[in-house]
Design an enzyme around this catalytic site. Structure first.
Site: not given
Ligand code: SAH
Ligand code: SF4
Length: 355
Positions: A76, A89, A96, A100, A103, A157-158, A189, A211-213, A288, A331
């Site tokens: 996508e 985006c 991936c 996480c 995600c 993806g990463e 990212s 992606s610190f979180h 989300n 996201c």
């Molecule tokens: N793999 C990379 C890039 C893709 S994710 C990474 O993890 O950084 C892009 C962003 O969306 C990241 O900051 C991720 O943490 C965030 N993200 C993933 N799932 C989400 C969700 N359910 N709600 C909000 N943000 C989310």
């Molecule tokens: Fe992969 Fe980024 Fe999703 Fe983590 S947040 S599972 S690294 S796409």
């Protein structure tokens, strides 16, 4: 004239410009090449983009493209129009390898890495859909503000686990004779692939988001399992070095706010203490939701209180407005329906370094 090598280089440059700057894919239209040469090219090559199989437009103008790549896989790509910019985006992998826990993409197995062509192809198909290629061969190609002005590598993806393809695609996006976007308008990212961060500065030089979180290793291990490999301290060391190496202003810290998990005032205070000294912007992302997600979005009052602490510490702390939620384009909601394979519990545990 000139030596054969010079001629080859010149022709390659001409074709490059036609394809990436003007958006021309029919050799017959490449009018600065000889007729015979154009015919020869047409006999031997095709220029094609990944196929758009569906296109959804959200009530807020966000466009989500479902894109089919070789092998029948789907990724996508999402276009997000804003007042002062339009952001695409882009995905870098089908699925991936990481898991996480918040995600949606993370629940899907890695199927394969995208090629550089498939990554740059996402930019090109969006420009097709937006109708914003300059008129072939006319003028300088400068047509004022771009509809597609920014790129974020925040799709599926990463990106740092597909480094070479991402780098090569971004080189085309940044090339003045290619798509010609400034490196400052491209943000990669990463979840924290520490050994590739310096290389990102040196070989791509784009803006970095991380992606610190979470603010303790205990919580980050659960949310972003790559933290078991490279923890917060190691990640911060790599990030401290990034602005100098890449000559970029600041790093974006992405922070998904999850109810009762990482959203209290102490988290906000720990966050600003951890990143002290790093030029940074903190992007707060309301969670989300997706079907079966194990988390909830924090209340707005909580998100705002968190943002306030970060803001008072001197950091820009925009709260990311969820876009395209009605079409599951926000996201972390991306996941292709064709890829039915889900990770098993054992696989998730293994990837998280738990077994
Ligand atoms: N793999 C990379 C890039 C893709 S994710 C990474 O993890 O950084 C892009 C962003 O969306 C990241 O900051 C991720 O943490 C965030 N993200 C993933 N799932 C989400 C969700 N359910 N709600 C909000 N943000 C989310
Ligand atoms: Fe992969 Fe980024 Fe999703 Fe983590 S947040 S599972 S690294 S796409």
């Amino acid at each position: 004239a000139g030596t054969p090598e010079k001629q080859v280089r010149m022709r390659a440059n001409q074709i490059w410009q036609w394809v990436y700057f003007w958006g021309v894919r029919d050799f017959a239209d490449m009018t600065n090449l000889s007729k015979d040469y154009r015919a020869l090219l047409a006999d031997s090559f095709v220029i094609a983009l990944p196929e758009v199989i569906s296109r959804h437009v959200s009530a807020d103008g966000t466009r989500k493209y479902l894109v089919r790549i070789a092998g029948g896989h789907e990724v996508e790509t999402v276009y997000i129009p804003e007042e002062d910019r339009g952001t695409l985006c882009v995905s870098s992998q089908v699925g991936c390898t990481l898991t996480c826990s918040f995600c949606h993409t993370g629940t899907q197995k890695l199927v394969r890495n995208l090629t550089a062509a498939e990554i740059v192809g996402q930019i090109m198909l969006a420009r097709d859909d937006l109708g914003e290629w300059p008129e072939p061969g006319k003028g300088s190609g400068e047509t004022g503000p771009r509809l597609l002005s920014n790129i974020v590598l925040m799709g599926m993806g990463e990106p740092l686990y597909n480094f070479e393809a991402v780098r090569d695609a971004m080189k085309i996006a940044m090339d003045g004779e290619g798509i010609a976007l400034s490196r400052r308008r491209i943000t990669l990212s990463t979840s924290g692939v520490v050994p590739e961060i310096a290389r990102t500065a040196e070989e791509i030089g784009c803006m970095l988001a991380v992606s610190f979180h979470a603010t303790t290793d205990e919580v980050r291990n659960k949310l972003v399992p790559i933290n078991r490999r490279w923890n917060i301290a190691e990640l911060l060391d790599a990030l401290r070095a990034y602005p100098k190496l890449s000559n970029s202003e600041r790093i974006t810290f992405e922070y998904v706010i999850l109810k009762g998990v990482n959203d209290i005032d102490d988290d906000a205070r720990r966050l600003v203490n951890l990143i002290r000294g790093i030029p940074a912007k903190i992007n707060l992302i309301p969670f989300n939701e997706w079907p079966g997600a194990p988390y909830e979005r924090s209340d707005w009052a909580r998100i705002e209180a968190f943002a306030d602490i970060v803001h008072k510490a001197g950091y820009a702390s925009p709260i990311r407005t969820p876009r395209g939620e009605d079409i599951m384009a926000a996201c972390g909601q991306l996941k292709s329906a064709t890829e039915r394979a889900r990770k098993s519990r054992a696989e998730i545990a293994a990837e998280a370094g738990l077994s």
